[in-house]
Design an enzyme around this catalytic site. Sequence first.
Site, short mmCIF file in Angstrom:
data_model
loop_
_atom_site.label_atom_id
_atom_site.label_comp_id
_atom_site.label_asym_id
_atom_site.label_seq_id
_atom_site.Cartn_x
_atom_site.Cartn_y
_atom_site.Cartn_z
N HIS A 1 35.64 45.08 42.03
CA HIS A 1 36.90 44.86 42.32
C HIS A 1 37.66 45.87 43.10
O HIS A 1 39.11 45.90 43.29
CB HIS A 1 37.73 44.91 41.02
CG HIS A 1 37.41 43.62 40.21
ND1 HIS A 1 36.19 43.75 39.31
CD2 HIS A 1 37.99 42.46 39.67
CE1 HIS A 1 36.12 42.53 38.50
NE2 HIS A 1 36.97 41.87 38.86
N GLU B 1 36.30 30.45 44.20
CA GLU B 1 36.85 30.74 45.44
C GLU B 1 36.12 29.95 46.65
O GLU B 1 36.75 29.81 47.49
CB GLU B 1 36.50 32.38 45.70
CG GLU B 1 37.44 33.13 44.76
CD GLU B 1 37.23 33.41 43.37
OE1 GLU B 1 38.05 33.91 42.67
OE2 GLU B 1 36.10 32.71 43.04
#
Length: 335
Positions: free
Chosen positions: A135, A66
């Site tokens: 998450h 990322e």
Amino acid sequence: MNQPQQLTIWRALNTALHDAFAEDPSVMIMGEDITTWGTGGGIYGVTRKLADSFGKDRVRDTPISEEALISAGVGAAMAGTRTIVEIMYSDFSLLGADGLINQAAKARYMFGGQFSTPLVLRTNGGSGIGKAAQHSQSLETLYAHVPGLEVVVPSTPNDAYGLLHTAIKSNNPTIFLEHKGLYYDKGPVTKEHIPLGQARVARPGQHVTVVATQLMVNRALEAAQHLAEDGIDVEVIDPRTLHPLDMETIYASVRKTRHLVVAHEAVRDFGWGGEVLSNAVQECWNELDAAPRRLGAARTPIPYSEELEKAVVPTAAALGAEIRAVLKTPVSQSA
């Protein structure tokens, strides 16, 4: 106005991407497994068939990093493309926070407006489907706090389409936060382009204003329906974007109802709800009949257990109780 189509949120987003790619050849998207996962459209299908229609030069699968992905997207946007970066979960965007917060958000200011950064970081947040602590976070307040970033939080298919189309056209870096629990919600989509910083009155009412986003909009509407049985008329305001934030629509509602409750799924402490309340108190002090109240998640990581997850995130019943409290109305079973 175009004839509305009935679309789910993921399909509305997919349609907005197809339309934006067709309109502007400088639009591109990059992300992890966005052409290969499941249906060939990322983990929720939002990029489905984009590579088939526009080619893999404009629809790029990337390595699992990322930090590198976000930094590459920022650089591409600075170089003249309209770049969309998809991050699987908003939690993972923190790995690329330097690129977002120290680079994209500050570039125009630090370089005297010589160039812009038309970047959209598309990702999802929120709880409700058992994805646990790493998450399921709601990080919208973190990004709304950073000067230079726009923050979009759509709750309906129509808003998802219209706000994504606008975000792609924006010359500012935009954090576009989808809610993983709403991807399959269905509703009319007119394909209108919705300006950033324009709140939506999701339900008109006379007795109390509730300001909520995403999942909490649905829960506010559910609470309003129950409370209507007892003659309590709730107005629900969906800001749609947290920066820019349309406080004028909220002020107008508060001056009408004279009561305010703010609800968000993010942790209550230091959340954007406190910003709305402080602004409302400052500007509408003489029009308030009671102290405003706010509701948010408990100060804890989101549990994996479904029952514990439900206990952490505010329910429609909890919101109904807050509404009754600000109105000083006894709580009944209907709440």
